[in-house]
Write a protein that holds these residues in place. Structure first.
Motif, mmCIF file in Angstrom:
data_model
loop_
_atom_site.group_PDB
_atom_site.id
_atom_site.type_symbol
_atom_site.label_atom_id
_atom_site.label_comp_id
_atom_site.label_asym_id
_atom_site.label_seq_id
_atom_site.Cartn_x
_atom_site.Cartn_y
_atom_site.Cartn_z
ATOM 1 N N SER A 1 -0.401 1.556 4.635
ATOM 2 C CA SER A 1 -0.482 3.137 4.831
ATOM 3 C C SER A 1 -1.766 3.172 6.231
ATOM 4 O O SER A 1 -2.445 2.378 6.279
ATOM 5 C CB SER A 1 -1.296 3.762 3.692
ATOM 6 O OG SER A 1 -2.610 3.037 3.305
ATOM 7 N N MET A 2 -1.801 4.408 6.435
ATOM 8 C CA MET A 2 -2.970 4.805 7.614
ATOM 9 C C MET A 2 -4.447 4.379 7.019
ATOM 10 O O MET A 2 -5.224 4.355 7.543
ATOM 11 C CB MET A 2 -2.855 6.043 7.984
ATOM 12 C CG MET A 2 -1.422 6.247 8.999
ATOM 13 S SD MET A 2 -1.324 5.168 10.290
ATOM 14 C CE MET A 2 0.017 4.062 9.710
ATOM 15 N N GLY A 3 -4.343 4.773 5.671
ATOM 16 C CA GLY A 3 -5.568 4.647 4.952
ATOM 17 C C GLY A 3 -6.200 3.098 4.829
ATOM 18 O O GLY A 3 -7.393 2.862 5.217
ATOM 19 N N THR A 4 -5.216 2.379 4.369
ATOM 20 C CA THR A 4 -5.533 0.978 4.461
ATOM 21 C C THR A 4 -5.797 0.470 5.938
ATOM 22 O O THR A 4 -6.579 -0.424 6.076
ATOM 23 C CB THR A 4 -4.418 0.138 3.795
ATOM 24 O OG1 THR A 4 -4.555 0.639 2.244
ATOM 25 C CG2 THR A 4 -4.713 -1.565 3.952
ATOM 26 N N ARG B 1 3.149 2.481 8.871
ATOM 27 C CA ARG B 1 4.537 3.410 8.804
ATOM 28 C C ARG B 1 3.778 4.778 8.679
ATOM 29 O O ARG B 1 3.039 5.156 7.769
ATOM 30 C CB ARG B 1 5.414 3.179 7.675
ATOM 31 C CG ARG B 1 6.851 3.857 7.831
ATOM 32 C CD ARG B 1 7.226 4.751 6.780
ATOM 33 N NE ARG B 1 6.531 6.072 6.805
ATOM 34 C CZ ARG B 1 6.825 7.233 7.342
ATOM 35 N NH1 ARG B 1 7.976 7.004 7.954
ATOM 36 N NH2 ARG B 1 6.070 8.245 7.275
ATOM 37 N N GLU B 2 3.921 5.275 9.764
ATOM 38 C CA GLU B 2 3.579 7.037 9.506
ATOM 39 C C GLU B 2 3.964 7.676 10.959
ATOM 40 O O GLU B 2 4.277 6.884 12.083
ATOM 41 C CB GLU B 2 2.057 7.186 9.770
ATOM 42 C CG GLU B 2 1.494 8.557 9.714
ATOM 43 C CD GLU B 2 1.990 9.238 8.390
ATOM 44 O OE1 GLU B 2 3.136 9.884 8.373
ATOM 45 O OE2 GLU B 2 1.323 9.488 7.240
ATOM 46 N N ARG C 1 2.530 4.505 -6.871
ATOM 47 C CA ARG C 1 3.178 5.794 -6.749
ATOM 48 C C ARG C 1 4.502 5.855 -6.088
ATOM 49 O O ARG C 1 5.469 6.417 -6.323
ATOM 50 C CB ARG C 1 2.069 6.962 -6.255
ATOM 51 C CG ARG C 1 2.276 8.003 -5.930
ATOM 52 C CD ARG C 1 2.720 9.092 -7.096
ATOM 53 N NE ARG C 1 3.684 10.061 -6.923
ATOM 54 C CZ ARG C 1 2.947 11.341 -6.660
ATOM 55 N NH1 ARG C 1 1.622 11.542 -6.537
ATOM 56 N NH2 ARG C 1 3.786 12.244 -6.526
ATOM 57 N N VAL C 2 4.171 5.416 -4.636
ATOM 58 C CA VAL C 2 5.500 5.207 -3.753
ATOM 59 C C VAL C 2 6.584 4.598 -4.392
ATOM 60 O O VAL C 2 7.762 4.893 -4.465
ATOM 61 C CB VAL C 2 4.900 4.759 -2.330
ATOM 62 C CG1 VAL C 2 6.099 4.534 -1.579
ATOM 63 C CG2 VAL C 2 3.673 5.855 -1.856
ATOM 64 N N SER D 1 -2.145 -1.514 -4.148
ATOM 65 C CA SER D 1 -2.885 -0.350 -4.319
ATOM 66 C C SER D 1 -2.295 0.791 -5.306
ATOM 67 O O SER D 1 -1.412 0.431 -5.493
ATOM 68 C CB SER D 1 -3.123 0.195 -2.949
ATOM 69 O OG SER D 1 -1.883 1.007 -2.585
ATOM 70 N N ALA E 1 -1.870 3.682 -4.767
ATOM 71 C CA ALA E 1 -0.920 4.621 -3.970
ATOM 72 C C ALA E 1 0.399 3.777 -4.044
ATOM 73 O O ALA E 1 1.455 4.748 -3.749
ATOM 74 C CB ALA E 1 -1.531 4.933 -2.724
ATOM 75 N N THR F 1 0.774 -1.205 -0.201
ATOM 76 C CA THR F 1 0.094 0.027 0.126
ATOM 77 C C THR F 1 1.008 1.064 -0.053
ATOM 78 O O THR F 1 2.123 1.166 0.172
ATOM 79 C CB THR F 1 -1.142 0.023 1.216
ATOM 80 O OG1 THR F 1 -0.519 0.315 2.373
ATOM 81 C CG2 THR F 1 -1.808 -1.430 1.068
ATOM 82 N N GLY F 2 0.006 2.445 0.014
ATOM 83 C CA GLY F 2 1.093 3.734 -0.067
ATOM 84 C C GLY F 2 1.958 4.382 0.960
ATOM 85 O O GLY F 2 1.664 5.524 0.788
ATOM 86 N N ALA F 3 2.133 3.667 1.916
ATOM 87 C CA ALA F 3 3.107 4.075 2.793
ATOM 88 C C ALA F 3 4.518 3.962 2.354
ATOM 89 O O ALA F 3 4.782 3.203 1.345
ATOM 90 C CB ALA F 3 2.936 3.396 4.024
ATOM 91 N N SER F 4 5.325 5.020 3.043
ATOM 92 C CA SER F 4 6.669 5.008 2.597
ATOM 93 C C SER F 4 7.296 3.389 2.947
ATOM 94 O O SER F 4 6.899 2.948 3.915
ATOM 95 C CB SER F 4 7.424 6.187 3.259
ATOM 96 O OG SER F 4 8.767 6.172 2.866
HETATM 97 C C1 LIG Z 1 5.916 9.245 -1.493
HETATM 98 C C2 LIG Z 1 4.667 9.097 -0.729
HETATM 99 C C3 LIG Z 1 4.878 8.694 0.702
HETATM 100 C C4 LIG Z 1 3.816 8.337 1.647
HETATM 101 N N1 LIG Z 1 3.952 8.156 2.932
HETATM 102 C C5 LIG Z 1 2.976 7.528 3.525
HETATM 103 C C6 LIG Z 1 3.104 6.864 4.887
HETATM 104 O O1 LIG Z 1 4.412 6.750 5.363
HETATM 105 N N2 LIG Z 1 2.095 6.571 5.691
HETATM 106 C C7 LIG Z 1 0.980 6.551 5.050
HETATM 107 O O2 LIG Z 1 0.183 6.392 5.858
HETATM 108 N N3 LIG Z 1 0.604 7.419 4.007
HETATM 109 C C8 LIG Z 1 1.726 7.724 3.252
HETATM 110 N N4 LIG Z 1 1.424 8.462 1.834
HETATM 111 C C9 LIG Z 1 0.141 8.624 1.427
HETATM 112 C C10 LIG Z 1 -0.817 7.399 0.993
HETATM 113 O O3 LIG Z 1 -0.200 6.967 -0.099
HETATM 114 C C11 LIG Z 1 -2.223 7.933 0.992
HETATM 115 O O4 LIG Z 1 -2.855 8.240 2.136
HETATM 116 C C12 LIG Z 1 -2.996 6.861 0.126
HETATM 117 O O5 LIG Z 1 -4.472 7.208 -0.074
HETATM 118 C C13 LIG Z 1 -2.935 5.516 0.772
HETATM 119 O O6 LIG Z 1 -3.901 4.763 -0.217
HETATM 120 P P1 LIG Z 1 -3.645 3.018 0.032
HETATM 121 O O7 LIG Z 1 -3.963 2.763 1.486
HETATM 122 O O8 LIG Z 1 -5.044 2.633 -0.708
HETATM 123 O O9 LIG Z 1 -2.464 2.618 -0.641
HETATM 124 C C14 LIG Z 1 2.447 8.861 1.151
HETATM 125 C C15 LIG Z 1 2.266 9.114 -0.264
HETATM 126 C C16 LIG Z 1 3.434 9.324 -1.097
HETATM 127 C C17 LIG Z 1 3.073 9.814 -2.487
#
Ligand SMILES: Cc1cc2nc3c(=O)[nH]c(=O)nc-3n(C[C@H](O)[C@H](O)[C@H](O)COP(=O)(O)O)c2cc1C
Length: 194
Positions: free
Chosen positions: A96-99, A131-132, A42-43, A37, A39, A8-11
């Motif tokens: 991610s916090m979203g997931t 990770r946040e 993208r990461v 995902s 996101a 998912t989209g966390a770092s």
């Molecule tokens: C480069 C980058 C780093 C990110 N790092 C984090 C992170 O460490 N933790 C987090 O919760 N969201 C992070 N985000 C934001 C999530 O990608 C964003 O909330 C996204 O909607 C999560 O979607 P998903 O849960 O479907 O992957 C980051 C976004 C980008 C572009």
């Protein structure tokens, strides 16, 4: 073992990479189901220069995967979306916090959320490599909720006592801890006092 790995989209793209490398070479692992995902892609592009959804496992590994099958994120009809499919564990790395929020509230709005929901209802291992920083009360409450439901919150935190010299070393040590948690202790893992 059959394992679902969700990106998912966390770092932390490097963590996903190290995790896949370990699973591919572990003879105890029979099949890996991969879901990413939007996101996450993208990461991955930002952190690892990996682009596109196609053949993601190969891009992560650097060679063709032998046991990984990839599912589209919207495919809620995939095998791992059903409790009848025998699965040993699911790891969301990074998470991610979203997931995390989606899993905590059982929204099951895509294959990652549904597969995690299935793990909880079937009382199977679910590990969330969140990770946040810093953490809001919302994040903390969601972590409490998933823990109460049976998941393991496994925050991405480096072990400084292992004295890692590179990002790879720090990531590998973290990944080894996650693998040991799901019953896949690695022979080359750093063990304090060993
Ligand atoms: C480069 C980058 C780093 C990110 N790092 C984090 C992170 O460490 N933790 C987090 O919760 N969201 C992070 N985000 C934001 C999530 O990608 C964003 O909330 C996204 O909607 C999560 O979607 P998903 O849960 O479907 O992957 C980051 C976004 C980008 C572009």
């Amino acid at each position: 073992m059959r394992i679902t790995v969700a990106l998912t989209g966390a770092s932390g793209a490097i963590l996903a990479q190290q995790f896949f490398l370990a699973l591919e070479s572990d003879t105890r692992v029979e099949k890996v189901h991969l879901v990413a995902s939007e996101a996450a892609l993208r990461v991955l592009a930002e952190e690892s220069g990996i682009s596109g959804r196609q053949n993601l496992a190969q891009k992560l590994l650097g060679f063709p995967p032998r046991k990984t099958i990839q599912h589209p994120i919207e495919d809620v009809g995939a095998a791992i979306a059903s409790g009848s499919y025998p699965l040993d564990a699911m790891v969301v790395i990074p998470c991610s916090m979203g997931t995390l929020a989606g899993i905590a509230h059982g929204t099951a709005s895509n294959l990652i959320g549904r597969a995690a929901d299935v793990c909880l209802k079937e009382r199977r291992r679910l590990v969330l490599c969140v990770r946040e920083t810093p953490l809001s009360l919302v994040h903390l409450r969601n972590m409490t909720a998933v823990t109460e439901a049976g998941a393991t919150v496994f925050p991405v935190v480096p072990a400084f006592y292992a004295q890692p010299q590179t990002m790879e070393e720090a990531s590998r040590h973290y990944v080894h801890r996650v693998l040991a948690h799901i019953g896949l202790a690695q022979p080359d893992a750093f063990i304090w006092g060993a």
